[in-house]
Enzyme design. Structure first.
Site, PDB file in Angstrom:
ATOM      1  N   TYR A   1     -33.818  -7.655   0.456  1.00 39.88           N
ATOM      2  CA  TYR A   1     -34.040  -6.630  -0.581  1.00 39.88           C
ATOM      3  C   TYR A   1     -32.773  -6.234  -1.331  1.00 39.88           C
ATOM      4  O   TYR A   1     -31.698  -6.665  -1.001  1.00 39.88           O
ATOM      5  CB  TYR A   1     -34.852  -5.457  -0.075  1.00 39.88           C
ATOM      6  CG  TYR A   1     -34.344  -4.586   1.061  1.00 39.88           C
ATOM      7  CD1 TYR A   1     -33.034  -4.583   1.494  1.00 39.88           C
ATOM      8  CD2 TYR A   1     -35.246  -3.728   1.688  1.00 39.88           C
ATOM      9  CE1 TYR A   1     -32.630  -3.751   2.522  1.00 39.88           C
ATOM     10  CE2 TYR A   1     -34.841  -2.891   2.721  1.00 39.88           C
ATOM     11  CZ  TYR A   1     -33.529  -2.904   3.127  1.00 39.88           C
ATOM     12  OH  TYR A   1     -33.131  -2.093   4.131  1.00 39.88           O
ATOM     13  N   GLU A   2     -32.965  -5.460  -2.363  1.00 40.20           N
ATOM     14  CA  GLU A   2     -31.878  -5.116  -3.317  1.00 40.20           C
ATOM     15  C   GLU A   2     -31.253  -6.360  -3.919  1.00 40.20           C
ATOM     16  O   GLU A   2     -30.061  -6.417  -4.140  1.00 40.20           O
ATOM     17  CB  GLU A   2     -30.798  -4.263  -2.636  1.00 40.20           C
ATOM     18  CG  GLU A   2     -31.266  -3.018  -1.957  1.00 40.20           C
ATOM     19  CD  GLU A   2     -32.062  -2.084  -2.849  1.00 40.20           C
ATOM     20  OE1 GLU A   2     -31.966  -2.184  -4.076  1.00 40.20           O
ATOM     21  OE2 GLU A   2     -32.820  -1.272  -2.295  1.00 40.20           O
TER      22      GLU A   2
END
Lengths: 591, 591
Positions: free
Chosen positions: A433-434
């Protein structure tokens, strides 16, 4: 039952002995004396050890439950969140103007490592709120800041980031969520967002969603994206809560890990939203949040290696099995502790050397953010360059190290009861994620490396070169640390030259090596950090300290990194130099 | 929903075009014409694809349930097991004397890869039975063979291996389970065993436990271990089932993965057991089972990479996100498929190159086992040497590749629904059981390398040297394959020399590098396999085949392995040459 020990001594070594933050000239640091940070970190560590760590497995086993649109967090989470909130920890490095404590980000990062190590899923609730706070703080109007920030600083209201939709994650240009202007200046937000961490839960009075959406008629692609504040409950002028906004959690995802955090499908059905900053400039605002979040995710990777290592070490010291090949180490026992076996030590040393180097890297990076916040352009360029490295390298390695810590347990590592599986499963998401780590590599090679005419990259190399030059008179340091660092740094420069020579003709020649470059860069960063720490340790020893063992062992651990881990740069360079062809040669249909 | 495609074309390429098994002179192989094996593998593949793969997620989600001492397997497992049984698959390579089909082990390995890829947890029930079958077949009495083997070949009765106890796994010398001689020649077995896969379940009429225990008064340590047959239900002389033996599953472990397989705590409470072979010689018998099991576990690692790769590839071809950096590849769509991105290709190529090399390695290894079974001492030495490599390297890499396949999915990879998490979680155990990979490395460096005066190791190097020499006139092969193989093989020899020169003085100097050596060895094995396959592909192309694409892409994939993955040998060598000091230097209390 796994345990957690706050690494206070090591943090003091990094912050005060190596970075010497209180005398670094960065505004806000001058008050951070060793005693002052020690007092704060000790308190933060107690919460990590005594409150958050005991809830980590609870969160994993119970997970979050969605019933009638309401998400119930695991047993104990709410009480712990109240405690964290009451201690002021959620606003540690926030603006005093909005109720924050105004401490440096660096201190927040140190606290973050501990809270995240103790309970990653739990720490995300405040972590995401901090990201949303930063975006509003940087891009919101005065009125928006007054309305939302004080409650977000205290985490009475939590925050989220809504980017991903079912058909798009990385490629935000494709997103479909619509924001239709209303007569009162607000927007009606309609669409579905997925993977929304902390999208709905029972620990806060209100949830402030930051949502990326397109205003109809705006430019195509990413240039037509705007950012909106979409509160779960609308907020009256006096700050009291009003009507429930038409948005809801439609589903909780069943995930590999971080079960204690509610990962929501969020449905917006004409929900009232308020534009942050300018229309169609949402991505820029979102990136304020993303950059900070990426460093936070790097810390997550590191932190899971830390907690996994601590428990693997305890297990290796305690569990007896087999005999040392050089003769019984514990002849009074039926067998020797695992730690006598070279391969068990290898695993633990890998972890320890990564962790201590990674801690230095992340705190150094955090101190650059503080410097950048105070107008240091060179620090800003450097941390901007290193952000994808910090995210990608620390999370790839964090997962690998958690896996290796699990391995120390043998079969017991595979049994959930022992807790090691959770660290691996939790750490896994940090690589995704990110911005998945491949996207970090793309950001590094395709953007950051050549940003500002390549100035930050040049400054990075100059910094290392200068350090080596200034210290090469120190024999032990030169042999164990500076020599390997020089080789690794040269590998990195050669790789950069390769990209410059070949990437112009064929961008794939650079991108095919992007992940290798990110890892090469990460190793050089950790190598540099270890060289800095080696210097500190040697200097401390020369001054006859009261705890020479600490410094001697620091040097031993550093030597391990330099001799066994850093040489990976050569392999990474060889892969980069193999160019685009091996990677691009196969027709798509032949996979 | 993940899917599975049996790799039939690739298996034919390995078995018939590269290994040319039907003309290799090994008894049993001469009937294995391409048509024959194709027919069998196609049927086995159908079961994998249509019966086992659809149950894989079911098994993961439902897991096994223990109620009143009875273990319920997941929905559909029993019916599928009946189908596998009815097809005769469980006895494919078993002795016809006991109802087996008498096919080569090599064919069993090919079937094993497929069944395991489709459903690892399921395939373990028959896999463990096969291991127990082999131990009884090799070491049991005639009466024991007649009593147990026919039912185990058909899997009407399944088998287990009981080694581990709560306080000991690797170090079997510590085990406490007791076998007290009874007047009728049997033994009363009492003790607790843990991590017993398929220890109790509802898919077979009887379960034949092979249990390691100590006869009181025997020698201390591993020299006092005996192996016993301990059936769940005692067996009358006429083969019918008698009384329930006092043994029971006390608990099912909550594990990271392979939920469809029942991992039991087994309690033996004076259960009737029958000695296999000689008293106190149990370890030798167990190792018959272990060696086969280790190769089987290597196949598990490979197989999880296979299924994960197949689905990641499909996802990368289907999911559109972003644009190729060199210009739109699918201008008619809103974005290009993931596969245009170099870093996505890198991940898929890593997997593909490992999988095809690993498949060749495992089938070659299996063919050596067949040859060894027919008295080929050199084959026996070679496979004995390579067994720890096959187990350790294929499982470490299998996990890494499954993780990488999961990464291709971005956020979706972390959601259980998509299936990728399960491959990673299932693959993880393969690095641990049947001897953790560190134990494999120890076996390789501490035992196998110098076994028989180092003859097998010398033969291994000689084999590679000869192959290079015989083919270096082939320009393309020499440049792309033989050159890199030569370098890698030289790294391996240098590492061995380092061990010989330093390991005598200090055994830790060898053991500190044992895992690196195992990986170095694994890469040389796969490099050799790729060189063999490269030669086959070049030869096939020269003969103007009907499917030149297959061979061209084989060469491309091989070049990827040789140029991007094989160079890891240099890094491994550098680590090995750093010796014992960095690993052993830190005092135990400083970790």
């Amino acid at each position: 039952m796994p345990t957690y020990t706050p690494p206070l001594r090591d943090m003091a070594f990094v912050l005060h002995e190596t970075l010497a933050i209180e005398s670094s000239g960065v505004p806000g640091f001058e008050d951070m004396t060793p005693d002052f940070t020690a007092a704060i970190l000790e308190e933060a560590g107690k919460i990590a050890r005594d409150v958050l760590a005991p809830l980590n497995q609870v969160g994993d086993v119970e997970g979050c439950v969605l019933e009638n649109g309401v998400v119930r967090t695991p047993t104990g989470f709410k009480a712990a969140f109240d405690m964290v909130r009451a201690g002021g920890w959620t606003g540690l490095d926030c603006d005093p103007e909005y109720g924050g404590q105004g401490m440096p980000y660096t201190l927040g990062a140190a606290v973050g490592e501990m809270h995240c190590a103790a309970n990653m899923a739990f720490s995300m609730y405040a972590g995401l709120t901090h990201g949303a706070y930063s975006a509003i703080h940087a891009h919101g109007s005065e009125a928006q800041k007054r309305t939302y920030l004080p409650k977000m600083v205290s985490c009475d209201w939590t925050g989220t980031m809504n980017l991903t939709e079912p058909h798009c994650g990385t490629d935000l240009g494709l997103l479909r969520t619509k924001a239709v202007p209303q007569d009162d200046g607000s927007y009606a937000i309609t669409g579905q967002k997925i993977f929304i961490s902390a999208g709905e839960h029972d620990m806060a009075e209100n949830i402030i969603h930051l949502v990326l959406a397109k205003i109809p008629g705006g430019p195509d692609g990413v240039k037509g994206i705007s950012l909106f504040i979409v509160p779960k409950f609308l907020v009256h002028e006096d700050g009291s809560l009003g009507a429930r906004n038409p948005l809801a959690c439609g589903k909780l995802e069943e995930k590999m890990g971080i079960h204690g955090n509610a990962t929501c499908v969020m449905n917006y059905d004409g929900a009232t939203g308020y534009l942050i900053g300018d229309a169609h400039k949402g991505l820029r605002a979102m990136f304020t949040m993303m950059n900070e979040a990426r460093i936070g995710v790097g810390l997550q990777g590191l932190s899971q290696a830390v907690i996994a290592y601590q428990n693997a070490r305890d297990y290796a010291l305690d569990r007896i099995q087999g005999r040392a090949v050089t003769g019984a180490a514990a002849p009074d026992k039926a067998a020797d502790p695992l730690i006598v076996h070279p391969d068990v030590r290898r695993m633990l040393m890998d972890q320890k050397a990564f962790i201590e180097g990674g801690r230095m890297f992340s705190l150094w990076g955090a101190s650059l953010i503080d410097a950048a916040h105070h107008g240091d352009a060179q620090a800003d360029g450097l941390i901007s360059l290193m952000t994808p490295v910090m995210k990608g390298f620390l999370t790839d390695k964090g997962y690998e190290m958690a896996t290796q810590a699990q391995q120390v347990y043998g079969g017991h590592g595979y049994i959930e009861e022992w807790g090691m599986s959770q660290y691996v499963r939790d750490a896994r998401i940090a690589m995704i994620y990110e911005g998945a780590n491949g996207v970090q590599a793309l950001d590094l090679v395709g953007r950051k490396l050549m940003a500002d005419g390549g100035k930050p990259a040049m400054a990075f190399f100059e910094m290392i070169k200068t350090f080596i030059k200034e210290n090469e008179g120190h024999e032990a340091l030169a042999k164990d640390f500076l020599g390997p660092l020089k080789t690794a740094s040269k590998d990195l420069q050669t790789a950069m030259m390769f990209f410059m020579q070949n990437g112009m003709k064929n961008p794939n020649a650079a991108l095919a090596g992007s992940t290798d470059f990110l890892h090469l860069f990460g190793h050089v960063c950790l190598g540099y950090c270890w060289a800095l720490m080696g210097k500190t340790a040697h200097a401390a020893l020369a001054a006859a300290p009261s705890d020479p063992d600490f410094y001697e062992n620091k040097i031993r651990t550093g030597r391990y990194y330099m001799s066994r881990l850093l040489p990976e740069t050569g392999l990474r360079l060889a892969r980069i130099q193999s160019g685009a062809e091996p990677v691009m040669d196969l027709p798509a249909e032949a996979f």
